[in-house]
Design a protein around this motif. Structure first.
Motif, short mmCIF file in Angstrom:
data_model
loop_
_atom_site.label_atom_id
_atom_site.label_comp_id
_atom_site.label_asym_id
_atom_site.label_seq_id
_atom_site.Cartn_x
_atom_site.Cartn_y
_atom_site.Cartn_z
N VAL A 131 0.88 -1.17 0.00
CA VAL A 131 0.00 0.00 0.00
C VAL A 131 0.92 1.22 0.00
O VAL A 131 1.29 1.74 1.05
N PRO A 132 1.33 1.68 -1.19
CA PRO A 132 2.36 2.71 -1.28
C PRO A 132 1.99 4.05 -0.65
O PRO A 132 2.84 4.79 -0.22
N ASP A 133 0.71 4.37 -0.60
CA ASP A 133 0.30 5.67 -0.09
C ASP A 133 -0.39 5.57 1.27
O ASP A 133 -1.24 6.39 1.61
N ILE A 134 0.00 4.60 2.07
CA ILE A 134 -0.68 4.36 3.35
C ILE A 134 -0.62 5.58 4.27
O ILE A 134 -1.59 5.91 4.93
N ILE A 135 0.50 6.29 4.29
CA ILE A 135 0.61 7.46 5.17
C ILE A 135 -0.21 8.62 4.63
O ILE A 135 -0.78 9.39 5.40
N ASP A 136 -0.30 8.74 3.31
CA ASP A 136 -1.18 9.76 2.74
C ASP A 136 -2.63 9.48 3.09
O ASP A 136 -3.40 10.40 3.36
N ARG A 137 -3.00 8.22 3.06
CA ARG A 137 -4.38 7.84 3.38
C ARG A 137 -4.68 7.96 4.87
O ARG A 137 -5.81 8.23 5.26
N ASP A 138 -3.65 7.71 5.71
CA ASP A 138 -3.86 7.74 7.16
C ASP A 138 -2.53 8.07 7.85
O ASP A 138 -1.73 7.18 8.14
N PRO A 139 -2.28 9.35 8.13
CA PRO A 139 -1.02 9.77 8.73
C PRO A 139 -0.74 9.16 10.11
O PRO A 139 0.39 9.19 10.58
N ALA A 140 -1.74 8.56 10.73
CA ALA A 140 -1.54 7.94 12.04
C ALA A 140 -0.51 6.81 11.98
O ALA A 140 0.05 6.43 13.01
N TRP A 141 -0.23 6.28 10.77
CA TRP A 141 0.78 5.22 10.64
C TRP A 141 2.16 5.70 11.04
O TRP A 141 3.03 4.90 11.40
N LEU A 142 2.39 7.00 11.00
CA LEU A 142 3.69 7.54 11.40
C LEU A 142 4.02 7.22 12.86
O LEU A 142 5.18 7.12 13.22
N GLN A 143 2.98 7.06 13.70
CA GLN A 143 3.25 6.72 15.10
C GLN A 143 3.97 5.37 15.21
O GLN A 143 4.77 5.18 16.12
N PHE A 144 3.70 4.47 14.30
CA PHE A 144 4.38 3.18 14.32
C PHE A 144 5.76 3.28 13.67
O PHE A 144 6.72 2.67 14.13
N ALA A 145 5.86 4.05 12.60
CA ALA A 145 7.12 4.19 11.89
C ALA A 145 8.20 4.85 12.74
O ALA A 145 9.39 4.66 12.48
N THR A 146 7.79 5.59 13.74
CA THR A 146 8.76 6.31 14.57
C THR A 146 8.97 5.66 15.94
O THR A 146 9.57 6.28 16.82
N LEU A 147 8.53 4.44 16.10
CA LEU A 147 8.78 3.72 17.37
C LEU A 147 10.28 3.48 17.51
O LEU A 147 10.95 3.10 16.54
N PRO A 148 10.84 3.68 18.72
CA PRO A 148 12.27 3.48 18.92
C PRO A 148 12.83 2.16 18.41
O PRO A 148 13.86 2.15 17.75
N PRO A 149 12.16 1.01 18.64
CA PRO A 149 12.74 -0.23 18.11
C PRO A 149 12.87 -0.27 16.59
O PRO A 149 13.79 -0.85 16.04
N ILE A 150 11.94 0.39 15.91
CA ILE A 150 11.99 0.44 14.45
C ILE A 150 13.10 1.39 14.00
O ILE A 150 13.91 1.06 13.13
N LEU A 151 13.18 2.54 14.63
CA LEU A 151 14.22 3.50 14.26
C LEU A 151 15.61 2.94 14.56
O LEU A 151 16.54 3.12 13.79
N GLU A 152 15.74 2.23 15.67
CA GLU A 152 17.04 1.63 16.01
C GLU A 152 17.44 0.56 14.99
O GLU A 152 18.61 0.40 14.69
N ALA A 153 16.46 -0.15 14.46
CA ALA A 153 16.74 -1.22 13.50
C ALA A 153 17.25 -0.68 12.18
O ALA A 153 17.97 -1.37 11.47
N VAL A 154 16.87 0.54 11.85
CA VAL A 154 17.28 1.10 10.56
C VAL A 154 18.33 2.20 10.68
O VAL A 154 18.73 2.79 9.68
#
Length: 75
Positions: free
Chosen positions: A51-74
């Protein structure tokens, strides 16, 4: 985040992916799953592989994308 080990590098060369040792806790995974099921249903999406435009459709997904474990992994 720790540097890649020789095993990580071998895995990447062999499989094209490195799987982190750590994962998300069960409550976060459950929240992600619930959010995804609700999102897909509301959007009428049947094939959720990409779903390439998931954040455009629902910006609330950013709360998951910015979780510390995810950010640390990348990082």
């Amino acid at each position: 985040m720790l540097p890649l080990t020789e095993e990580d590098i071998s895995s990447y060369r062999r499989d094209g992916v490195v799987i982190p040792d750590k994962g998300l806790d069960a409550s976060t995974v459950l929240a992600l799953r619930d959010r995804l099921e609700s999102f897909l249903s509301a959007q009428g999406i049947v094939d959720a592989d990409y779903v390439p435009d998931i954040i455009d459709r629902d910006p609330a997904w950013l709360q998951f994308a910015t979780l510390p474990p995810i950010l640390e992994a990348v990082a």
